[in-house]
Scaffold this active site. Structure first.
Site, PDB file in Angstrom:
ATOM      1  N   LYS A  86       0.826  -1.212   0.000  1.00 17.22           N
ATOM      2  CA  LYS A  86       0.000   0.000   0.000  1.00 17.22           C
ATOM      3  C   LYS A  86       0.861   1.265   0.000  1.00 17.22           C
ATOM      4  O   LYS A  86       0.481   2.286  -0.556  1.00 17.22           O
ATOM      5  CB  LYS A  86      -0.895  -0.024   1.243  1.00 17.22           C
ATOM      6  CG  LYS A  86      -1.979   1.036   1.277  1.00 17.22           C
ATOM      7  CD  LYS A  86      -2.925   0.744   2.428  1.00 17.22           C
ATOM      8  CE  LYS A  86      -3.992   1.804   2.590  1.00 17.22           C
ATOM      9  NZ  LYS A  86      -4.925   1.428   3.671  1.00 17.22           N
ATOM     10  N   GLU A 185     -11.145   5.911   4.861  1.00 17.19           N
ATOM     11  CA  GLU A 185     -11.200   4.973   5.986  1.00 17.19           C
ATOM     12  C   GLU A 185     -11.879   5.575   7.225  1.00 17.19           C
ATOM     13  O   GLU A 185     -12.751   4.926   7.812  1.00 17.19           O
ATOM     14  CB  GLU A 185      -9.782   4.484   6.321  1.00 17.19           C
ATOM     15  CG  GLU A 185      -9.257   3.527   5.254  1.00 17.19           C
ATOM     16  CD  GLU A 185      -7.754   3.334   5.278  1.00 17.19           C
ATOM     17  OE1 GLU A 185      -7.098   3.785   6.240  1.00 17.19           O
ATOM     18  OE2 GLU A 185      -7.230   2.729   4.322  1.00 17.19           O
TER      19      GLU A 185
END
Ligand code: ADP
Ligand code: MG
Length: 627
Positions: A86, A185
């Site tokens: 990521k 998120e």
């Protein structure tokens, strides 16, 4: 940097048909998939009952392996086992220079914009590695739901820029998934707790994972989630605590830090188990066995664990304080605190975070699962199974936008962490008499001097009618649209002449660069302030000299005798000399004022003269033109 609207216009879901959708938390350390069934959001386990899929992909001789088996092989096959991919998403070859030292894999040295990792099964990009993780999760969802997925929602950190978001979408497409939307998120976490249905207010999402810490301040207003500010540290997390515990164990055993790699690996794994075990237990035994047969034992209790974890917690709380300041709210204005990430299972972290915000954090949901659950709920809405919700998520600009003014100074137009879309305007004027063009330099950053900021664009406004210095009125507007695109427009108000430029401020800026620019601005605040004052005073002195020069050229011979002229010239020379040598603003200011005092009689004479001329029938603007 996209404006995310969680309701597709014109979509009419058929009530009888339930569509299959999933929410995916594509994490740095672990990934999860969740879905809504009978109105309940649930995280889906694999065949062995594990919810977490380690975000590790191994390119093994027998094929591609994802998850726990890949993580376990990392020690024996590091070059072909990709973890924490990521961190590479949306990053260019240039960015690797900053990240390079932390990454154990080998990169292909080819002239491609996107870095590729060399594995025994060929070169792979970050997007391809992420696609492997997504494929496994999608398969899990398909099997659980009994059919192909109509669409997925994938979560990304709130600070992800356009390139990182695009890379995430590309990975999904490569995995054969239809992305309904990417959502932040922290917003997913807030949605999981139903905060989107709660009273309006400001919420803090504290996310401490394995290797990253993120703090986000969200505001819910009229059913809209707005990201007020984000902060954190992209290299702070549970792994640091594992290292601190391991170092403590070594010290207890009287051993040096340099163990062989396999023993070190084992030590870190044991440290992690100890840490996680102490959530339930009060104290746990540990031992170190070395290849040469030596053995060491000890006990770690909660008290000691707290001491070891405290520095880490303090760092996260400092970041919270900074981010709250950016958002312009105080801890007691926070209505709810949501804990996210495996590390927030630690009771001591819950206590200290609770103390900081002055309220009990929300902990009912599993902190590993919160983000995936929120994503699943939004996927369910987006795919058309529910229609009553309407969520709008906004983003912020990561670094201040401004323009260059005289003296190489930055005039901030839009401060960092302002939510977009936004438009702000400010008026500027000309510096010299008869100035017909103005160069506009758009910059991004937190420092006071242009040379310490990032240059985004230059353009020139031409055709300003000639006027005395300071008479032109130039309105400069900065507008950032929902996609993060910045448009800068300059208009001269008397004449209407206009020029504009479009820039993409987030382009190519990594969060590491943003962080280091922010850190720089804090480190240099004092020095910048001093320099700014000095530069401003220098500009002021130059302006005074320039005005005098142009006046003397115009009517100095006519209004002054030789002695007066010489006195003014000498005073000007003195200021010019100070301009070269003065290193503080006060000295220069005193010199400028001294010159103004010396010339006061001349200024007065000129004013009287121009009044007389005006009375004599000359038009004022004519006067202005040749002044
Ligand atoms: P990421 O968001 O980076 O993918 P996670 O949210 O999955 O990471 O968190 C992983 C981290 O949580 C690891 O460092 C792990 O050791 C830690 N963790 C999990 N359970 C506990 C626990 N009970 N106590 C302390 N740390 C824990
Ligand atoms: Mg996470």
């Amino acid at each position: 940097m996209a404006l995310l609207q969680i309701s597709e216009p014109g979509r009419a879901p058929a009530p009888h048909q339930h569509r299959l959708a999933a929410g995916i938390d594509l994490g740095t350390t672990n990934s999860l998939v969740a879905t809504v069934r009978s109105g309940q959001a649930k995280v889906l386990p694999d065949a062995e009952g594990n919810y977490l899929l380690p975000s590790v992909v191994r390119y093994a001789p027998e094929g591609i392996i994802v998850g726990q088996a890949a993580r376990e092989a990392a020690v024996e096959d590091p070059l072909n086992t990709i973890a924490s991919v990521k961190r590479l998403m949306g990053r260019g070859v240039e960015d690797l220079k900053h990240l390079g030292s932390q990454l154990p894999y080998a990169f292909v040295d080819a002239d491609t914009p996107v870095p590729r990792i060399r594995t025994r099964l060929g070169a792979v990009s970050a997007v391809e590695v992420s696609a492997e993780i997504l494929r496994v999760l999608a398969r899990r969802a398909k099997e659980a739901l009994g059919g192909a997925l109509d669409g997925v929602v994938i979560t990304v950190p709130a600070y992800f820029d356009e390139a990182q978001r695009q890379a995430t979408k590309d990975a999904a497409r490569l995995a054969g998934l239809r992305v309904l939307r990417l959502i932040n998120e922290p917003t997913a976490a807030a949605v999981a707790y139903g905060l989107d249905r709660a009273a309006e207010g400001v919420h803090a999402i504290y996310d401490l994972g394995g290797g990253t810490f993120d703090i986000s301040i969200l505001r819910l207003r009229r059913g809209v989630f707005e990201v007020m500010a984000t902060g954190g540290d992209s290299s702070l997390g549970g792994d640091d605590l594992d290292r601190a515990i391991a170092a403590w164990m070594l010290k207890q055993a009287g051993l040096e830090q340099d163990l062989d790699p396999a023993s070190l690996r084992r030590l870190l794994r044991d440290a992690r188990r100890l840490k996680e075990g102490l959530t339930e237990a009060e104290a746990l035994p540990w031992e170190i066995r070395l290849p040469d047969g030596r053995q060491f034992q000890g006990t770690l209790d909660r008290e000691m664990l707290h001491q070891l974890v405290d520095p880490l917690i303090s760092k996260t709380l400092s970041a919270c304080r900074r981010t709250l300041r950016d958002a312009g709210v105080s801890p007691d204005q926070i209505q709810a605190v949501v804990l996210v990430g495996g590390s927030t299972r630690m009771p001591w972290i819950r206590t200290r975070v609770g103390e900081f915000f002055g309220k009990e954090p929300l902990v009912d949901l599993d902190p590993d699962q919160v983000v995936a659950i929120g994503a699943a709920r939004q996927a369910d809405v987006l795919v058309g199974n529910r229609s009553e919700e309407d969520l709008l998520l906004l983003d912020v600009i990561p670094l201040s936008l401004g323009l260059e003014t005289m003296g190489g100074l930055v005039e901030r137009i839009i401060p960092r962490n302002t939510t977009i879309p936004v438009a702000r305007a400010q008026e500027f004027t000309t510096f010299k008499d008869g100035q017909t063009a103005m160069r506009i330099h758009v910059v991004q950053g937190e420092r006071d001097l242009v040379k310490d900021c990032r240059s985004l664009a230059h353009f020139t406004l031409r055709g300003i009618p000639p006027m005395v210095a300071g008479a032109a009125r130039i309105l400069v507007t900065f507008a950032v649209d929902a996609d993060g695109l910045l448009q800068v427009t300059a208009v001269e108000k008397h004449s209407g002449v206009k020029a504009q430029v479009e820039v993409k401020p987030s382009y190519g800026l990594t969060d590491r660069e943003i962080e280091s620019m922010l850190r720089d601005s804090l480190d240099h605040a004092q020095e910048d302030l001093h320099l700014r004052r000095l530069r401003e005073q220098q500009v002021e002195a130059q302006r005074t000299l320039e005005a005098l020069r142009s006046a003397l050229a115009k009517d100095g011979d006519q209004l002054l005798d030789d002695q007066e002229r010489n006195r003014i010239r000498a005073a000007m020379a003195q200021l010019e000399q100070q301009l070269q040598s003065a290193s503080d603003a006060q000295t220069l200011q005193a010199a400028t004022e001294a010159l103004e005092k010396t010339c006061a009689f001349y200024v007065e004479r000129r004013m009287n003269q121009s009044i007389q001329q005006a009375m004599a029938g000359r038009k004022l603007e004519e006067l202005g033109r040749d002044l």
